[in-house]
Scaffold this motif. Structure first.
Motif, mmCIF file in Angstrom:
data_model
loop_
_atom_site.group_PDB
_atom_site.id
_atom_site.type_symbol
_atom_site.label_atom_id
_atom_site.label_comp_id
_atom_site.label_asym_id
_atom_site.label_seq_id
_atom_site.Cartn_x
_atom_site.Cartn_y
_atom_site.Cartn_z
ATOM 1 N N PRO A 1 47.163 56.885 47.494
ATOM 2 C CA PRO A 1 47.891 57.316 46.173
ATOM 3 C C PRO A 1 48.389 58.364 45.600
ATOM 4 N N ILE A 2 47.393 59.577 46.147
ATOM 5 C CA ILE A 2 47.460 60.753 46.238
ATOM 6 C C ILE A 2 49.324 60.994 46.884
ATOM 7 N N ILE B 1 52.789 62.816 46.204
ATOM 8 C CA ILE B 1 53.246 64.181 46.775
ATOM 9 C C ILE B 1 54.594 63.389 47.455
ATOM 10 N N SER B 2 55.154 62.316 48.352
ATOM 11 C CA SER B 2 55.629 62.051 49.276
ATOM 12 C C SER B 2 56.894 61.993 48.919
ATOM 13 N N VAL B 3 56.705 61.212 47.736
ATOM 14 C CA VAL B 3 57.732 60.685 47.095
ATOM 15 C C VAL B 3 58.674 62.279 46.006
ATOM 16 N N MET C 1 62.150 53.320 44.393
ATOM 17 C CA MET C 1 62.087 51.880 44.412
ATOM 18 C C MET C 1 62.441 51.642 46.288
ATOM 19 N N ALA C 2 63.558 52.487 46.526
ATOM 20 C CA ALA C 2 63.300 51.990 48.195
ATOM 21 C C ALA C 2 62.142 52.884 48.883
ATOM 22 N N LEU C 3 61.591 53.979 47.913
ATOM 23 C CA LEU C 3 60.230 54.317 49.211
ATOM 24 C C LEU C 3 59.057 53.946 49.273
ATOM 25 N N GLY D 1 54.431 51.589 44.689
ATOM 26 C CA GLY D 1 52.793 51.651 45.356
ATOM 27 C C GLY D 1 52.849 53.163 45.840
ATOM 28 N N PRO D 2 50.790 52.851 46.627
ATOM 29 C CA PRO D 2 50.934 51.780 46.348
ATOM 30 C C PRO D 2 49.974 51.747 45.271
ATOM 31 N N GLY D 3 49.583 50.339 44.618
ATOM 32 C CA GLY D 3 49.190 49.930 42.962
ATOM 33 C C GLY D 3 50.679 50.528 42.336
ATOM 34 N N ARG D 4 50.199 51.736 41.013
ATOM 35 C CA ARG D 4 51.726 51.681 40.349
ATOM 36 C C ARG D 4 51.366 53.615 40.241
ATOM 37 N N SER D 5 50.345 54.054 41.164
ATOM 38 C CA SER D 5 50.761 55.572 42.038
ATOM 39 C C SER D 5 51.832 55.960 41.673
#
Length: 312
Positions: free
Chosen positions: A172-173, A177-179, A252-254, A258-262
């Motif tokens: 999740p964390i 950060i990646s997005v 949305m594409a990435l 998710g995961p979950g709603r993170s």
């Protein structure tokens, strides 16, 4: 001669008194624009606000007017998490976009002045990221973040001893950060364009005066260049912030939220509520929250422009 001049003046006054034809009036040309604005912008906004006060859904056409959608939204355990995720995403995206945009703009500006080779390639590479659609960027970064051995980034990290790799999108964390990192890569170009245009307005005499006074590069940047660019930087800040708040396609594409709603930002939450959970009322209520945020940023933008014009 007096009679002729009087007659000429009378004819001119009569010509002035003649009513203008509708075809000569600019009002006629604004009618298509007004119709487009009403149909494309005003009407959808009114409908979104109206549906936000209902319990409407996409499956059942029957609905009643109620505050249930707002109550359900504000009491949802995921609401404040969504605000935190959006705040994290917007804050760090905007901060690094502006910092990197300033750095790239300074490099390009100095490269153009010194006619260095590769300046055009650098500028083209940065602009390419801005020209690629958000969905395509999401797919590209999905391949880069692939956590298997075929993942590009994990393959590169294996050469520095990280054989186990990094869970870019499953943690999740790390996923948030990646997005955010992918969005920074995407949006740096716009900040670079704005700041580079502002750099072209700085007089050479000002820079030469600082050189005569013995100011070094850091002093010139923070005491001369940035203060002069402050109006451009502020406008860039507002525009980039509004754009980041409305980012939807890339996330949305990435990750799909998710995961979950993170990684579920506000814009993506609207999509999920309406088209995945079929809750039109709650999705519209979330859209109204985003509309209020955009309205606030727009008001700040126009106030800043008025203040800047008053100072000048």
């Amino acid at each position: 001669m007096k009679n002729e001049s009087n007659n000429g003046a009378g004819i001119y006054k009569k010509a002035q008194r003649k009513p203008k034809k509708l075809g000569n009036s600019p009002v006629l040309w604004f009618i298509p624009l007004v119709l487009v604005l009403l149909l494309v912008f005003v009407y959808p906004i009114i409908e979104i606000i109206r549906f936000s006060f209902t319990d409407a859904g996409l499956i059942d056409r029957d609905y009643t007017y109620t505050l249930k959608s707002y109550f359900s939204l504000f009491t949802s355990p995921g609401f404040f998490n969504m605000l935190f995720v959006t705040g994290f995403f917007v804050f760090f995206s905007v901060t690094f976009q502006m910092m990197l945009g300033l750095a790239v703009a300074l490099l390009v500006d100095q490269g153009m002045k010194r006619r260095l080779h590769g300046t055009v390639i650098l500028r083209t590479a940065v602009l390419t990221a801005w020209a690629i659609p958000g969905v395509i960027i999401g797919i590209i970064w999905t391949m880069l973040y692939n956590e298997s051995n075929a993942g590009v980034l994990n393959y590169i990290l294996s050469f520095v001893g990280l054989d186990s790799g990094i869970a870019f999108l499953s943690d999740p964390i790390n996923s948030l950060i990646s997005v955010t990192f992918a969005n920074v890569w995407r949006g740096t170009a716009f900040s670079m364009i704005m700041i580079y245009a502002g750099l072209q307005t700085i007089s050479k005499d000002v820079i030469e005066a600082t050189l005569v006074d013995g100011a070094n590069a850091v002093q010139r940047l923070f005491k001369v260049i940035i203060p002069i660019l402050s109006p451009v930087l502020f406008i860039n800040l507002i525009v980039v912030t509004v754009e980041t708040f409305n980012t939807f396609d890339m996330v949305m594409a990435l990750t799909g939220g998710g995961p979950g709603r993170s990684t579920e930002v506000i814009a993506l939450s609207i999509y999920n509520s309406i088209f995945r959970q079929f809750e039109l009322g709650q999705g519209a209520a979330t859209a109204v929250v985003l509309l209020l945020i955009n309205t606030l940023m727009t008001v700040i933008y126009f106030k800043a422009i008025e203040k800047n014009q008053a100072v000048n």
